[in-house]
Design an enzyme around this catalytic site. Structure first.
Site, mmCIF file in Angstrom:
data_model
loop_
_atom_site.group_PDB
_atom_site.id
_atom_site.type_symbol
_atom_site.label_atom_id
_atom_site.label_comp_id
_atom_site.label_asym_id
_atom_site.label_seq_id
_atom_site.Cartn_x
_atom_site.Cartn_y
_atom_site.Cartn_z
ATOM 1 N N GLN A 63 0.818 -1.214 0.000
ATOM 2 C CA GLN A 63 0.000 0.000 0.000
ATOM 3 C C GLN A 63 0.850 1.261 0.000
ATOM 4 O O GLN A 63 2.058 1.228 0.221
ATOM 5 C CB GLN A 63 -0.942 -0.002 1.215
ATOM 6 C CG GLN A 63 -0.237 -0.210 2.547
ATOM 7 C CD GLN A 63 -1.131 -0.832 3.609
ATOM 8 O OE1 GLN A 63 -2.353 -0.762 3.536
ATOM 9 N NE2 GLN A 63 -0.515 -1.445 4.616
ATOM 10 N N ASP A 118 -0.149 -0.089 13.606
ATOM 11 C CA ASP A 118 0.269 1.113 14.345
ATOM 12 C C ASP A 118 0.679 0.798 15.787
ATOM 13 O O ASP A 118 1.378 1.594 16.418
ATOM 14 C CB ASP A 118 -0.838 2.178 14.314
ATOM 15 C CG ASP A 118 -2.176 1.649 14.798
ATOM 16 O OD1 ASP A 118 -2.274 1.265 15.970
ATOM 17 O OD2 ASP A 118 -3.136 1.616 13.994
ATOM 18 N N ASP A 169 1.598 -13.008 6.782
ATOM 19 C CA ASP A 169 0.204 -13.076 6.339
ATOM 20 C C ASP A 169 -0.656 -13.673 7.461
ATOM 21 O O ASP A 169 -0.396 -14.793 7.922
ATOM 22 C CB ASP A 169 0.161 -13.954 5.088
ATOM 23 C CG ASP A 169 -1.227 -14.028 4.490
ATOM 24 O OD1 ASP A 169 -2.217 -14.077 5.261
ATOM 25 O OD2 ASP A 169 -1.334 -14.029 3.254
ATOM 26 N N ASP A 187 -7.629 -6.061 13.483
ATOM 27 C CA ASP A 187 -7.614 -4.609 13.308
ATOM 28 C C ASP A 187 -7.153 -4.311 11.880
ATOM 29 O O ASP A 187 -5.992 -4.050 11.621
ATOM 30 C CB ASP A 187 -6.649 -3.991 14.327
ATOM 31 C CG ASP A 187 -6.468 -2.496 14.087
ATOM 32 O OD1 ASP A 187 -7.324 -1.901 13.413
ATOM 33 O OD2 ASP A 187 -5.458 -1.947 14.569
ATOM 34 N N SER A 189 -7.710 -2.533 7.855
ATOM 35 C CA SER A 189 -8.262 -1.374 7.155
ATOM 36 C C SER A 189 -9.546 -1.818 6.447
ATOM 37 O O SER A 189 -10.034 -2.937 6.659
ATOM 38 C CB SER A 189 -7.225 -0.783 6.197
ATOM 39 O OG SER A 189 -6.544 -1.790 5.502
ATOM 40 N N ASP A 190 -10.097 -0.956 5.596
ATOM 41 C CA ASP A 190 -11.371 -1.268 4.943
ATOM 42 C C ASP A 190 -11.215 -2.411 3.932
ATOM 43 O O ASP A 190 -10.113 -2.730 3.508
ATOM 44 C CB ASP A 190 -11.894 -0.006 4.242
ATOM 45 C CG ASP A 190 -12.223 1.093 5.239
ATOM 46 O OD1 ASP A 190 -12.712 0.762 6.328
ATOM 47 O OD2 ASP A 190 -11.973 2.272 4.933
#
Lengths: 321, 321
Positions: A63, A118, A169, A187, A189-190
């Site tokens: 990303q 994070d 992974d 947790d 992302s979209d």
């Protein structure tokens, strides 16, 4: 009452200078970053005033990663053009996702985090005295590195001796761990880009198998005010109910996310788990020593209370009618 | 699961075209309206994709009035550049502001609305079978006219025979009515421009005098996630407590408002009023016949539950420590 800040609004509004054309690769124009999740939430966008020079900006194998310095939300982690977390309001997401699950389990000793690059979820999970070990599997090492450098309030989660970070992974990691965990927190992302597989049934089957008896999962569950969320989340919840005997859905309020809120899917290997009342109540002393900014047992309970039009949809897919 | 809408996000994001410079007088550029409350909430802004041609656009004696046709929030009323209400999520604000107060009163017969030009609060208040009369005093007739023409779902509130609309200054109107009302609802815009006086102590003294014994007020109370809100709202609540023996503060979620939520100040002429539990519980039949999209007694109760960092501030100013 100090209302000086409220004055001269007309003048201030005139000063705003905005981008003419936006793209994810160069989303800062004249000091404004614009987030537009036009795919799942068409026709609206959230803007933050930021330092025109990103704190950092790079492309990983997975990303586009940016950290921006915003005027009023602290440093902001942006993944593929979407706000992932801000220093100002991350407490809401990190505390609620973690403690909704952790306080629904009588005695969670071993916790797994999938994603959570994070470090904020690890920070929160490790705070529970009963927790002996937190494994974390994050696919993108560059996110971890960037957060260690520029989002220290979250990434200090990795400094806790209980936390063991694995880069890899989540799918593969889960396949090798059977009946190991009391709580598994996804947790992600979209469901666009690297996290898409984490919203599929195959993934939920793996989660089930990696949980000990009585184990509990929590996953990022979008917002039901977003067209995209309302389109597929109820269907996903229904499908998860075919794997887990107890499933529920909660949400938290977070100003920097689209629609100002985000949902959580909760599920338990035990029949009859009532997520709506925490089984472990944190004392005031514990809440203070854990430095909780957001979570309390009252907030826990109210996070399952939805407006009537959403409650109707949830009652249907959770078979509560 | 239909995830087709979530695809091609990169392409769609690249299509966004935004204004180069914004001002309140001409805030639509290339199909995007940007709301920036930079005075009270610096460094952030909310954008809506809209028809480049406003549905209507005029200047009254009091403010700049626009109705915009948005892609995903229906028609949007914009006063002095700030989103006042949208057809998509107005149910949250109108229902919560009205029914939090109405269901905290045992038998409200006579209701007064100050402001509320769109008609949505009148629509909700008149739904209660016990209500005999709803007086409303709105200062800006042009807002009423515009809403009658373009926001019919709200302005149909005026068609109810119980509702009596007066055009005039709320201050003057209140001075002439002593001990007349069971509930007074102040549905104002933010404390910039014509609504500023509605956030002063003088105004709250008038409200007190216009209430019957046991009367209840509710007023728009900003958001405590906004710097401006946190700067002066706790102080205002404290000051109101010197006039009313019972005061409390609640909030509701509303995606189109800055930070995604807005607060309500509640106060009662009776000592010991507990706003946190409705004294009148609406039956399921009543809620359906009232066509409630948002409000329920559970939502009522949870609207007083705040994150720890906000709860601490409220406990202090409400003397709950």
């Amino acid at each position: 009452m100090d209302k000086s800040k409220l004055e001269n609004s007309e003048t201030k509004r005139d000063e705003i200078v905005l981008p003419y054309t936006l793209s994810t690769s160069s989303a800062i124009y004249n000091g404004w970053f614009m987030e537009c999740i036009d795919a799942s939430c068409p026709g609206q966008a959230f803007c933050l005033k930021v330092d025109p020079n990103p704190v950092t900006c790079l492309k990983s194998d997975y990303q586009d990663i940016k950290v921006l310095k915003s005027e009023s939300y602290g440093n902001v982690l942006v993944l593929d053009g979407i706000i992932n977390c801000t220093e100002r309001d991350e407490c809401s997401y990190q505390e609620m996702m973690t403690h909704l699950a952790m306080c629904s389990h009588k005695n969670p000793k071993k916790v797994l985090i999938i994603g959570g690059g994070d470090g904020g979820i690890a920070r929160e999970a490790a705070k529970h005295a009963c927790v002996q070990r937190v494994d974390q599997c994050e696919i993108d090492e560059k996110v971890v590195d960037v957060c260690r450098d520029h989002l220290e309030s979250m990434s200090r989660g990795y400094d806790n001796d209980k936390v063991d970070l694995h880069i890899g992974d989540g799918f593969v990691f889960l396949k090798e761990r059977k009946q190991e965990y009391d709580v598994i927190i996804t947790d992600s992302s979209d469901p666009i880009g690297p996290a898409e597989v984490l919203f599929g049934l195959e993934y939920y089957k793996l989660l089930y198998e990696s949980l000990k008896s009585g184990g509990i999962i929590v996953s990022q569950g979008e917002s039901l005010w977003i067209d995209g969320g309302m389109d597929y989340m109820p269907e996903l919840i229904k499908e998860i109910s075919s794997i887990f005997p107890s499933v529920d859905y909660a949400y938290t309020y977070i100003p920097s996310y689209t629609t100002g809120q985000i949902g959580f899917i909760l599920a338990s290997k035990d029949e009859g788990t009532n997520f709506r009342k925490p089984v472990r109540i944190l004392s005031d002393v514990e809440k203070s020593s854990m430095n909780l900014q957001y979570y309390s047992e009252k907030v826990h309970e109210s996070s399952f209370v939805f407006p009537r039009f959403i409650q109707k949809v949830l009652d249907q897919c959770l078979n509560r009618n």
